[in-house]
Design a protein around this motif. Structure first.
Motif, PDB file in Angstrom:
ATOM      1  N   LYS A 293       0.893  -1.016  -0.098  1.00 53.24           N
ATOM      2  CA  LYS A 293      -0.052   0.122   0.134  1.00 53.24           C
ATOM      3  C   LYS A 293       0.642   1.005   0.377  1.00 53.24           C
ATOM      4  N   GLY A 294       2.209   1.065   0.347  1.00 52.20           N
ATOM      5  CA  GLY A 294       2.786   2.148   0.252  1.00 52.20           C
ATOM      6  C   GLY A 294       4.591   1.752   0.579  1.00 52.20           C
ATOM      7  N   PRO A 295       4.768   3.157   0.249  1.00 51.46           N
ATOM      8  CA  PRO A 295       6.851   2.645   0.550  1.00 51.46           C
ATOM      9  C   PRO A 295       7.214   1.815   1.279  1.00 51.46           C
ATOM     10  N   ALA A 296       6.776   1.536   3.299  1.00 53.59           N
ATOM     11  CA  ALA A 296       7.024   0.710   3.939  1.00 53.59           C
ATOM     12  C   ALA A 296       6.575  -0.733   3.795  1.00 53.59           C
TER      13      ALA A 296
ATOM     14  N   ALA B 221      10.610  -1.810   2.283  1.00 57.46           N
ATOM     15  CA  ALA B 221      11.145  -2.170   2.696  1.00 57.46           C
ATOM     16  C   ALA B 221      12.311  -3.153   2.686  1.00 57.46           C
ATOM     17  N   GLY B 222      13.199  -3.087   2.501  1.00 54.87           N
ATOM     18  CA  GLY B 222      14.522  -4.178   2.453  1.00 54.87           C
ATOM     19  C   GLY B 222      13.602  -5.832   1.207  1.00 54.87           C
ATOM     20  N   LEU B 223      12.994  -5.409   0.481  1.00 50.93           N
ATOM     21  CA  LEU B 223      11.978  -6.508  -0.286  1.00 50.93           C
ATOM     22  C   LEU B 223      13.103  -6.537  -1.926  1.00 50.93           C
ATOM     23  N   ARG B 224      13.880  -8.077  -2.713  1.00 52.77           N
ATOM     24  CA  ARG B 224      13.579  -8.091  -3.905  1.00 52.77           C
ATOM     25  C   ARG B 224      12.145  -7.570  -4.730  1.00 52.77           C
ATOM     26  N   VAL B 225      12.877  -6.202  -5.671  1.00 50.04           N
ATOM     27  CA  VAL B 225      11.490  -5.338  -5.890  1.00 50.04           C
ATOM     28  C   VAL B 225      12.481  -5.070  -8.165  1.00 50.04           C
ATOM     29  N   SER B 226      11.089  -5.386  -8.778  1.00 48.50           N
ATOM     30  CA  SER B 226      11.547  -5.511 -10.094  1.00 48.50           C
ATOM     31  C   SER B 226      10.571  -3.844 -10.587  1.00 48.50           C
ATOM     32  N   VAL B 227      11.222  -3.493 -11.320  1.00 47.38           N
ATOM     33  CA  VAL B 227      10.342  -2.509 -12.750  1.00 47.38           C
ATOM     34  C   VAL B 227      10.958  -2.131 -14.011  1.00 47.38           C
ATOM     35  N   GLY B 228      10.798  -1.272 -14.761  1.00 43.64           N
ATOM     36  CA  GLY B 228      11.105  -0.964 -16.485  1.00 43.64           C
ATOM     37  C   GLY B 228      12.140  -0.028 -16.078  1.00 43.64           C
TER      38      GLY B 228
ATOM     39  N   ASP C 164      10.871   7.281  -5.529  1.00 41.19           N
ATOM     40  CA  ASP C 164      10.615   8.412  -4.014  1.00 41.19           C
ATOM     41  C   ASP C 164      10.167   7.525  -2.781  1.00 41.19           C
ATOM     42  N   TRP C 165       9.262   5.867  -3.119  1.00 42.43           N
ATOM     43  CA  TRP C 165       9.309   5.424  -2.332  1.00 42.43           C
ATOM     44  C   TRP C 165      10.490   4.630  -1.066  1.00 42.43           C
ATOM     45  N   ASP C 166      11.472   4.606  -2.086  1.00 39.74           N
ATOM     46  CA  ASP C 166      12.551   3.811  -1.231  1.00 39.74           C
ATOM     47  C   ASP C 166      13.615   5.228  -0.911  1.00 39.74           C
ATOM     48  N   ARG C 167      13.638   6.291  -1.502  1.00 37.88           N
ATOM     49  CA  ARG C 167      13.879   8.114  -0.588  1.00 37.88           C
ATOM     50  C   ARG C 167      13.542   7.726   0.410  1.00 37.88           C
ATOM     51  N   GLN C 168      12.131   7.475   0.957  1.00 35.60           N
ATOM     52  CA  GLN C 168      11.403   7.978   1.832  1.00 35.60           C
ATOM     53  C   GLN C 168      11.392   6.565   2.833  1.00 35.60           C
ATOM     54  N   ASN C 169      11.547   5.470   2.519  1.00 38.28           N
ATOM     55  CA  ASN C 169      12.438   4.288   3.188  1.00 38.28           C
ATOM     56  C   ASN C 169      13.661   5.166   4.179  1.00 38.28           C
TER      57      ASN C 169
ATOM     58  N   ALA D 163      14.933  -1.137  -0.659  1.00 39.86           N
ATOM     59  CA  ALA D 163      14.942  -1.903  -1.694  1.00 39.86           C
ATOM     60  C   ALA D 163      16.167  -1.970  -2.720  1.00 39.86           C
ATOM     61  N   GLU D 164      15.795  -3.749  -2.524  1.00 40.78           N
ATOM     62  CA  GLU D 164      17.405  -3.937  -3.765  1.00 40.78           C
ATOM     63  C   GLU D 164      16.247  -4.047  -4.651  1.00 40.78           C
ATOM     64  N   ILE D 165      16.278  -3.228  -6.068  1.00 36.57           N
ATOM     65  CA  ILE D 165      15.665  -2.954  -7.114  1.00 36.57           C
ATOM     66  C   ILE D 165      16.619  -3.670  -8.199  1.00 36.57           C
ATOM     67  N   LEU D 166      15.549  -4.684  -9.148  1.00 38.12           N
ATOM     68  CA  LEU D 166      16.507  -5.344 -10.101  1.00 38.12           C
ATOM     69  C   LEU D 166      15.707  -4.945 -11.096  1.00 38.12           C
TER      70      LEU D 166
END
Length: 320
Positions: A169-172, A175-182, A193-198, A206-209
Protein backbone atom coordinates in the motif's frame (compact mmCIF):
# COMPACT_ATOMS: atom_id res chain seq x y z
CA UNK A 1 15.96 -55.40 -52.66
CA UNK A 2 14.05 -53.87 -55.56
CA UNK A 3 10.59 -52.59 -54.59
CA UNK A 4 7.84 -52.85 -57.19
CA UNK A 5 6.02 -49.65 -58.19
CA UNK A 6 2.76 -51.08 -56.81
CA UNK A 7 4.31 -51.90 -53.39
CA UNK A 8 5.97 -48.47 -53.29
CA UNK A 9 2.60 -46.80 -53.89
CA UNK A 10 1.01 -48.86 -51.09
CA UNK A 11 3.82 -48.01 -48.65
CA UNK A 12 3.66 -44.32 -49.56
CA UNK A 13 -0.11 -44.21 -49.05
CA UNK A 14 0.27 -45.93 -45.67
CA UNK A 15 2.91 -43.43 -44.59
CA UNK A 16 0.75 -40.50 -45.60
CA UNK A 17 -2.22 -41.98 -43.76
CA UNK A 18 -0.09 -42.40 -40.64
CA UNK A 19 1.04 -38.76 -40.84
CA UNK A 20 -2.52 -37.54 -41.31
CA UNK A 21 -3.59 -39.46 -38.23
CA UNK A 22 -1.20 -37.54 -35.97
CA UNK A 23 -3.21 -35.28 -33.62
CA UNK A 24 -2.87 -31.55 -34.24
CA UNK A 25 -3.02 -29.44 -31.10
CA UNK A 26 -3.71 -25.71 -31.19
CA UNK A 27 -3.66 -23.61 -28.07
CA UNK A 28 -7.05 -22.01 -27.45
CA UNK A 29 -7.16 -18.21 -27.57
CA UNK A 30 -6.63 -16.61 -24.16
CA UNK A 31 -9.68 -15.21 -22.40
CA UNK A 32 -9.32 -11.95 -20.47
CA UNK A 33 -12.24 -10.14 -18.80
CA UNK A 34 -14.56 -12.53 -20.59
CA UNK A 35 -13.11 -11.72 -24.02
CA UNK A 36 -11.27 -14.14 -26.31
CA UNK A 37 -8.05 -12.42 -27.36
CA UNK A 38 -6.91 -12.84 -30.96
CA UNK A 39 -3.12 -13.10 -31.01
CA UNK A 40 -2.76 -13.99 -34.69
CA UNK A 41 -1.39 -11.57 -37.32
CA UNK A 42 -4.83 -11.55 -39.00
CA UNK A 43 -6.31 -8.93 -36.70
CA UNK A 44 -9.24 -7.60 -38.76
CA UNK A 45 -8.83 -4.33 -36.90
CA UNK A 46 -11.77 -2.05 -36.19
CA UNK A 47 -11.64 0.83 -38.67
CA UNK A 48 -13.27 4.24 -39.09
CA UNK A 49 -13.63 7.01 -41.66
CA UNK A 50 -11.40 9.95 -42.52
CA UNK A 51 -12.54 13.32 -41.19
CA UNK A 52 -11.40 15.88 -43.74
CA UNK A 53 -11.51 18.90 -41.42
CA UNK A 54 -9.21 17.18 -38.92
CA UNK A 55 -6.94 15.69 -41.59
CA UNK A 56 -6.41 19.18 -43.00
CA UNK A 57 -4.84 20.24 -39.67
CA UNK A 58 -1.97 17.73 -39.91
CA UNK A 59 1.25 19.68 -40.59
CA UNK A 60 2.19 19.47 -44.26
CA UNK A 61 5.65 18.04 -43.59
CA UNK A 62 4.08 15.14 -41.66
CA UNK A 63 1.27 14.53 -44.14
CA UNK A 64 3.52 14.80 -47.22
CA UNK A 65 4.25 11.07 -47.53
CA UNK A 66 0.68 10.05 -46.73
CA UNK A 67 1.79 8.04 -43.69
CA UNK A 68 1.62 8.31 -39.93
CA UNK A 69 4.78 6.70 -38.55
CA UNK A 70 3.98 5.44 -35.06
CA UNK A 71 6.49 4.05 -32.58
CA UNK A 72 5.90 1.16 -30.18
CA UNK A 73 8.11 -0.59 -27.64
CA UNK A 74 9.15 -3.94 -29.10
CA UNK A 75 9.56 -5.38 -25.60
CA UNK A 76 5.92 -4.76 -24.67
CA UNK A 77 3.43 -7.44 -23.76
CA UNK A 78 -0.27 -8.10 -24.32
CA UNK A 79 -2.81 -6.64 -24.21
CA UNK A 80 -0.95 -3.35 -24.78
CA UNK A 81 1.44 -4.09 -27.65
CA UNK A 82 3.31 -7.29 -28.50
CA UNK A 83 4.30 -9.43 -31.48
CA UNK A 84 1.54 -11.64 -32.90
CA UNK A 85 1.95 -15.39 -33.25
CA UNK A 86 4.08 -14.76 -36.37
CA UNK A 87 6.58 -12.99 -34.05
CA UNK A 88 6.56 -9.98 -36.40
CA UNK A 89 3.20 -8.22 -36.63
CA UNK A 90 2.62 -5.78 -33.76
CA UNK A 91 -0.80 -6.17 -32.16
CA UNK A 92 -2.64 -4.87 -29.11
CA UNK A 93 -4.85 -2.07 -27.87
CA UNK A 94 -2.13 0.49 -28.69
CA UNK A 95 -1.80 -0.52 -32.34
CA UNK A 96 -5.60 -0.67 -32.74
CA UNK A 97 -6.04 2.87 -31.40
CA UNK A 98 -3.18 4.17 -33.55
CA UNK A 99 -4.87 2.61 -36.59
CA UNK A 100 -8.14 4.40 -35.81
CA UNK A 101 -6.37 7.75 -35.36
CA UNK A 102 -4.54 7.22 -38.66
CA UNK A 103 -7.90 6.53 -40.33
CA UNK A 104 -9.39 9.81 -39.05
CA UNK A 105 -6.31 11.70 -40.24
CA UNK A 106 -6.46 10.02 -43.67
CA UNK A 107 -2.95 8.64 -43.30
CA UNK A 108 -1.54 5.15 -43.76
CA UNK A 109 -0.77 3.60 -40.38
CA UNK A 110 2.94 2.71 -40.38
CA UNK A 111 4.05 0.94 -37.17
CA UNK A 112 7.68 0.89 -36.08
CA UNK A 113 9.21 -0.89 -33.08
CA UNK A 114 12.17 -0.11 -30.87
CA UNK A 115 13.38 -0.35 -27.30
CA UNK A 116 11.53 1.71 -24.69
CA UNK A 117 14.37 4.23 -24.35
CA UNK A 118 14.67 4.74 -28.11
CA UNK A 119 10.97 5.62 -28.41
CA UNK A 120 11.69 8.95 -26.78
CA UNK A 121 14.79 9.66 -28.85
CA UNK A 122 12.94 8.81 -32.06
CA UNK A 123 9.97 11.01 -31.13
CA UNK A 124 12.29 13.89 -30.21
CA UNK A 125 14.11 13.65 -33.54
CA UNK A 126 10.87 13.37 -35.52
CA UNK A 127 11.71 9.88 -36.79
CA UNK A 128 8.50 8.69 -35.14
CA UNK A 129 5.71 11.18 -35.75
CA UNK A 130 3.73 9.79 -32.84
CA UNK A 131 4.20 7.20 -30.11
CA UNK A 132 1.36 5.00 -28.80
CA UNK A 133 3.08 2.76 -26.25
CA UNK A 134 1.54 3.12 -22.78
CA UNK A 135 3.37 6.41 -22.22
CA UNK A 136 2.32 8.27 -19.08
CA UNK A 137 2.04 12.05 -19.02
CA UNK A 138 4.67 13.49 -16.69
CA UNK A 139 5.65 17.09 -16.01
CA UNK A 140 9.23 16.33 -16.98
CA UNK A 141 8.25 14.76 -20.31
CA UNK A 142 6.04 17.75 -21.14
CA UNK A 143 9.23 19.84 -21.45
CA UNK A 144 10.14 17.89 -24.60
CA UNK A 145 6.92 16.31 -25.91
CA UNK A 146 3.23 17.08 -26.44
CA UNK A 147 0.56 14.64 -25.26
CA UNK A 148 -3.01 13.75 -26.25
CA UNK A 149 -4.54 11.42 -23.67
CA UNK A 150 -6.48 8.24 -24.44
CA UNK A 151 -6.51 5.92 -21.37
CA UNK A 152 -6.18 6.03 -17.61
CA UNK A 153 -2.85 4.88 -16.21
CA UNK A 154 -3.08 2.19 -13.58
CA UNK A 155 -0.05 0.45 -12.05
CA UNK A 156 0.03 -2.76 -10.04
CA UNK A 157 2.28 -4.83 -7.79
CA UNK A 158 2.59 -8.46 -8.91
CA UNK A 159 3.66 -11.16 -6.45
CA UNK A 160 3.68 -14.99 -6.63
CA UNK A 161 0.53 -16.75 -5.43
CA UNK A 162 2.39 -18.27 -2.49
CA UNK A 163 4.09 -14.99 -1.45
CA UNK A 164 3.83 -14.01 2.22
CA UNK A 165 3.26 -10.42 1.02
CA UNK A 166 -0.42 -9.72 1.63
CA UNK A 167 -0.64 -6.16 0.33
CA UNK A 168 1.58 -3.32 -0.87
CA UNK A 169 0.00 0.00 0.00
CA UNK A 170 2.95 2.32 0.37
CA UNK A 171 6.71 2.76 0.86
CA UNK A 172 6.98 0.85 4.16
CA UNK A 173 5.63 -2.31 2.49
CA UNK A 174 8.63 -2.61 0.13
CA UNK A 175 11.38 -1.88 2.68
CA UNK A 176 14.06 -4.56 2.37
CA UNK A 177 12.37 -6.38 -0.52
CA UNK A 178 13.88 -7.44 -3.85
CA UNK A 179 11.66 -5.70 -6.39
CA UNK A 180 11.70 -5.21 -10.15
CA UNK A 181 10.57 -2.30 -12.32
CA UNK A 182 11.09 -1.14 -15.90
CA UNK A 183 14.00 1.25 -16.44
CA UNK A 184 13.05 4.77 -17.54
CA UNK A 185 9.36 4.33 -16.69
CA UNK A 186 7.16 6.50 -14.51
CA UNK A 187 6.69 3.54 -12.16
CA UNK A 188 10.45 3.52 -11.66
CA UNK A 189 10.26 7.16 -10.58
CA UNK A 190 7.50 6.33 -8.09
CA UNK A 191 9.45 3.34 -6.77
CA UNK A 192 12.66 5.36 -6.37
CA UNK A 193 10.70 8.01 -4.49
CA UNK A 194 9.29 5.33 -2.16
CA UNK A 195 12.81 4.03 -1.58
CA UNK A 196 14.03 7.56 -0.73
CA UNK A 197 11.21 7.88 1.79
CA UNK A 198 12.18 4.55 3.37
CA UNK A 199 15.82 5.54 3.68
CA UNK A 200 14.87 8.90 5.21
CA UNK A 201 12.68 7.08 7.74
CA UNK A 202 15.49 4.68 8.69
CA UNK A 203 13.90 1.67 7.01
CA UNK A 204 15.80 -0.90 4.97
CA UNK A 205 16.32 0.09 1.33
CA UNK A 206 14.76 -2.02 -1.41
CA UNK A 207 16.97 -3.99 -3.77
CA UNK A 208 15.82 -2.94 -7.25
CA UNK A 209 16.45 -5.33 -10.14
CA UNK A 210 15.94 -4.46 -13.80
CA UNK A 211 14.95 -6.80 -16.65
CA UNK A 212 14.47 -5.76 -20.27
CA UNK A 213 11.59 -8.17 -20.94
CA UNK A 214 8.47 -8.93 -18.92
CA UNK A 215 9.03 -12.64 -19.53
CA UNK A 216 12.32 -12.38 -17.66
CA UNK A 217 10.51 -10.67 -14.76
CA UNK A 218 8.05 -13.56 -14.58
CA UNK A 219 10.89 -16.08 -14.45
CA UNK A 220 12.54 -14.05 -11.67
CA UNK A 221 9.28 -14.01 -9.69
CA UNK A 222 8.82 -17.74 -10.13
CA UNK A 223 12.41 -18.52 -9.04
CA UNK A 224 12.31 -16.16 -6.06
CA UNK A 225 15.04 -13.85 -7.37
CA UNK A 226 12.42 -11.10 -7.22
CA UNK A 227 9.71 -10.82 -4.57
CA UNK A 228 7.50 -8.25 -6.33
CA UNK A 229 7.19 -6.47 -9.68
CA UNK A 230 5.81 -2.95 -10.19
CA UNK A 231 4.38 -2.47 -13.67
CA UNK A 232 1.38 -1.60 -15.87
CA UNK A 233 -1.83 -3.09 -14.50
CA UNK A 234 -3.14 -4.26 -17.94
CA UNK A 235 -0.05 -6.44 -18.58
CA UNK A 236 -0.14 -7.93 -15.10
CA UNK A 237 -3.90 -8.57 -15.08
CA UNK A 238 -3.61 -10.21 -18.52
CA UNK A 239 -0.75 -12.46 -17.41
CA UNK A 240 -2.61 -13.57 -14.28
CA UNK A 241 -5.81 -14.27 -16.25
CA UNK A 242 -3.99 -16.34 -18.86
CA UNK A 243 -1.23 -18.06 -16.89
CA UNK A 244 -2.09 -17.87 -13.19
CA UNK A 245 0.62 -18.45 -10.59
CA UNK A 246 0.63 -14.89 -9.29
CA UNK A 247 -1.68 -12.20 -7.92
CA UNK A 248 -1.98 -8.43 -7.60
CA UNK A 249 -0.98 -7.09 -4.18
CA UNK A 250 -1.92 -3.45 -4.81
CA UNK A 251 -2.82 -0.94 -7.53
CA UNK A 252 -1.82 2.71 -7.86
CA UNK A 253 -2.30 5.70 -10.14
CA UNK A 254 0.59 6.18 -12.54
CA UNK A 255 0.77 9.86 -11.55
CA UNK A 256 1.33 9.27 -7.85
CA UNK A 257 -0.97 9.43 -4.83
CA UNK A 258 -2.63 12.77 -5.57
CA UNK A 259 -3.48 12.56 -9.28
CA UNK A 260 -5.05 10.03 -11.67
CA UNK A 261 -2.37 9.12 -14.19
CA UNK A 262 -3.15 9.29 -17.91
CA UNK A 263 -1.73 7.43 -20.90
CA UNK A 264 -1.27 9.53 -24.02
CA UNK A 265 -0.16 9.68 -27.62
CA UNK A 266 3.22 11.42 -27.60
CA UNK A 267 4.71 13.63 -30.30
CA UNK A 268 7.60 16.07 -30.62
CA UNK A 269 6.81 19.26 -28.76
CA UNK A 270 5.65 22.11 -30.96
CA UNK A 271 5.49 20.14 -34.22
CA UNK A 272 1.78 20.92 -34.66
CA UNK A 273 0.54 17.32 -34.56
CA UNK A 274 -0.88 17.12 -31.04
CA UNK A 275 -4.10 19.01 -31.85
CA UNK A 276 -5.14 16.76 -34.77
CA UNK A 277 -4.20 13.71 -32.67
CA UNK A 278 -6.40 15.05 -29.86
CA UNK A 279 -9.31 15.75 -32.22
CA UNK A 280 -8.97 12.33 -33.84
CA UNK A 281 -9.07 10.64 -30.43
CA UNK A 282 -12.19 12.56 -29.45
CA UNK A 283 -13.74 11.57 -32.78
CA UNK A 284 -13.28 7.85 -32.13
CA UNK A 285 -14.50 8.28 -28.54
CA UNK A 286 -17.69 9.89 -29.88
CA UNK A 287 -18.28 7.39 -32.71
CA UNK A 288 -17.84 4.35 -30.46
CA UNK A 289 -14.89 2.68 -32.18
CA UNK A 290 -12.63 3.62 -29.25
CA UNK A 291 -14.86 1.70 -26.83
CA UNK A 292 -14.98 -1.27 -29.20
CA UNK A 293 -11.18 -1.48 -29.22
CA UNK A 294 -10.88 -1.31 -25.42
CA UNK A 295 -13.58 -3.95 -25.02
CA UNK A 296 -11.84 -6.16 -27.58
CA UNK A 297 -8.72 -6.24 -25.40
CA UNK A 298 -10.50 -6.47 -22.03
CA UNK A 299 -9.62 -2.88 -21.05
CA UNK A 300 -13.05 -1.21 -21.02
CA UNK A 301 -12.42 -0.13 -17.41
CA UNK A 302 -9.54 2.11 -18.57
CA UNK A 303 -11.64 4.28 -20.90
CA UNK A 304 -11.66 8.07 -20.56
CA UNK A 305 -14.64 10.32 -21.45
CA UNK A 306 -12.55 12.67 -23.59
CA UNK A 307 -8.99 13.25 -24.78
CA UNK A 308 -7.04 16.16 -23.28
CA UNK A 309 -3.90 17.96 -24.44
CA UNK A 310 -0.97 18.16 -22.00
CA UNK A 311 -2.94 17.75 -18.75
CA UNK A 312 -1.21 17.74 -15.33
CA UNK A 313 1.08 14.69 -15.09
CA UNK A 314 3.30 12.85 -12.68
CA UNK A 315 5.03 15.61 -10.63
CA UNK A 316 8.74 16.24 -11.06
CA UNK A 317 10.86 14.05 -8.86
CA UNK A 318 13.31 15.56 -6.37
CA UNK A 319 16.99 15.31 -7.22
CA UNK A 320 18.79 12.33 -5.71
Amino acid sequence: MRVSPLLLAVLTAAALTACAAEPVTTAPPPVVAGKKINLSPEQNRIRTQKVADIAAKVPKEIAADGKLTVGFSASGSPPLVSPATDDTTLIGVETDLAQLVSDVLGLEFTPQSSSWENLFLAAKSGKYEAVFSNVTVTEERKDTYDFATYRIDQLAWQVPDNSPIKAIKGPADIAGLRVSVGSGTNQEKILLDWDRQNRAAGRKPAEILYYEKYGDVLLALKSGRVQAYFGPNPNIAYNIAVSGGSRIAGTFSGAGPDLQGLIAAMTKKGNGLVEPLHEALNTIIRNGTYQQVLERWGLANEAIPESRVNPPGLPRQPAS
